[in-house]
Design an enzyme around this catalytic site. Structure first.
Site, short mmCIF file in Angstrom:
data_model
loop_
_atom_site.label_atom_id
_atom_site.label_comp_id
_atom_site.label_asym_id
_atom_site.label_seq_id
_atom_site.Cartn_x
_atom_site.Cartn_y
_atom_site.Cartn_z
CB THR A 44 -0.91 0.05 1.24
OG1 THR A 44 -0.08 0.26 2.41
CG2 THR A 44 -1.68 -1.24 1.42
CB ILE A 108 0.97 -0.13 6.90
CG1 ILE A 108 0.19 1.15 7.21
CG2 ILE A 108 1.83 -0.55 8.09
CD1 ILE A 108 -0.84 0.98 8.33
CB VAL A 139 6.76 -0.45 9.26
CG1 VAL A 139 6.62 1.07 9.33
CG2 VAL A 139 5.89 -1.11 10.33
CE LYS A 140 5.61 0.90 0.65
NZ LYS A 140 4.66 1.03 -0.49
CB ILE A 141 11.12 3.64 6.32
CG1 ILE A 141 10.50 3.28 7.67
CG2 ILE A 141 12.01 4.88 6.45
CD1 ILE A 141 11.53 2.99 8.75
#
Length: 369
Positions: A44, A108, A139-141
């Site tokens: 996403t 996310i 977790v997207k960074i």
């Protein structure tokens, strides 16, 4: 006649869907894609969620509940997106279990407005990790300069990370260094490195969009001949970098401890120029151990008519490097291209998040009346 998606999977490519919405979860379409289209993960981003939340009334009940609790728009947005990701994680959980955690992942993203603030990004990542509370979340960074120490810090704390918005080969090397440093720190802190997962999302089609625009301005035959070749060359050279780090001593020490490599993920694989084959960013980037995250239209195009080779990356590195040399010879600066793409990517996600927050704030206010 073999199924192209089966052939792609057998070639070692994990197929992930680049889309998520509550409607997709309610109507079971995500589950059907997992069952029928070999989908083993979901990604996403802020733009995907902005489209999903503003374009559907399926969020109305939860928004009403959030309004009664008097939460602000930022908190409400975290709750809405985490709910969808948590649900998607549950849909993908059998895949996660069957693959030992390699696939079955749902991503996310941290609030993109804090991409250039390392400490805030780390705090946001921790908050999302706790809020989703599923072992198969990533977790997207964003891979901006300030994101690099955040990547290291989160991995060191045992948080699984999807590094996103990568365009540059130089930045990819930095991301790998951040990944290695994170695992090394995690190991020192006593975390089980066999359970820490990470992917590195290298964006593809946007490179051709930017470069082709510049080539068209030049307008020569040499420029025209280079159209549509730079994105794939760039991604193939990224895979070469991946192989080089796997062969390094630093990774070797971590691998001995059971650590898992940070897998390359091809993002932005939907074709934006109708003159190009609609499966090119899938079929031309086949190699064992990669992920290709596709919009649904691309997924169905691959299933319908793609010709899947066993490998389209090995043996191409010299040709790929020559493509970038020819780009520079035409006066197009590679570093300027990738910097522009990184800045534009963050700006677009910022705009999507700002718009969504503004819309949600108004909706919450109206619901309280």
């Amino acid at each position: 006649m073999s199924d192209p998606l089966t052939t792609l999977t057998e070639a070692g490519v994990s197929i992930w869907l680049d889309d998520l919405s509550r409607e997709r979860l309610i109507d079971g379409s995500l589950a059907r894609l997992v069952a029928d289209r070999h989908v083993t993960g979901v990604t996403t981003n802020p733009t995907i969620f902005a489209k999903a939340i503003t374009g559907s009334d399926t969020y109305a009940d939860q928004i009403h509940s959030l309004a009664l609790r008097r939460v602000d728009a930022d908190t409400a947005l975290q709750e809405l997106t985490a709910y969808d990701v948590r649900w998607a994680c549950d849909v993908l959980r059998p895949v996660y279990d069957a693959t030992g955690g390699t696939d079955g992942r749902v991503s996310i993203e941290v609030d993109p407005r804090w991409a250039h603030d390392t400490d805030r990004t780390v705090a946001e990542a921790h908050a999302l990790w706790r809020l989703v509370d599923r072992p198969n979340v990533l977790v997207k960074i964003p891979a901006v300069k300030q994101g690099l120490p955040a990547i290291t810090a989160c991995l060191a704390d045992g948080i699984d990370i999807n590094v996103t918005l990568m365009f540059s080969l130089h930045r990819y090397r930095q991301v790998i260094e951040a990944f290695l440093a994170g695992l090394e720190r995690a190991r020192v802190r006593g975390h089980d490195v066999t359970q820490i997962h990470s992917v590195a999302s290298f964006f593809v089609s946007r490179v051709d969009t930017e470069v082709d625009h510049r080539l068209d301005k030049i307008g020569t035959d040499q420029a025209a001949a280079l159209r549509g070749s730079v994105a794939i060359a760039n991604a193939r050279l990224a895979y070469q970098i991946y192989e080089q780090y796997l062969a390094g001593d630093r990774w070797g020490a971590l691998a001995q401890a059971g650590a898992r490599p940070q897998r390359p993920l091809w993002a932005s694989t939907g074709v934006k120029d109708p003159r190009y084959d609609d499966t090119r960013y899938v079929t031309d980037l086949v190699a064992d151990g990669v992920i290709n995250t596709m919009p649904e239209a691309t997924l169905h195009a691959v299933a319908d008519h793609a010709q899947i080779p066993r490998d389209r990356i090995h043996g191409t590195y010299s040709e790929a490097r020559q493509t970038l040399v020819e780009l520079g010879a035409l006066g197009i600066d590679y570093d300027d291209v990738v910097t522009a793409l990184e800045d534009d990517g963050i700006a677009k996600f910022d705009a999507s998040w700002d718009h969504l927050t503004t819309e949600l704030s108004a909706t919450l206010t109206e619901a309280r009346r």
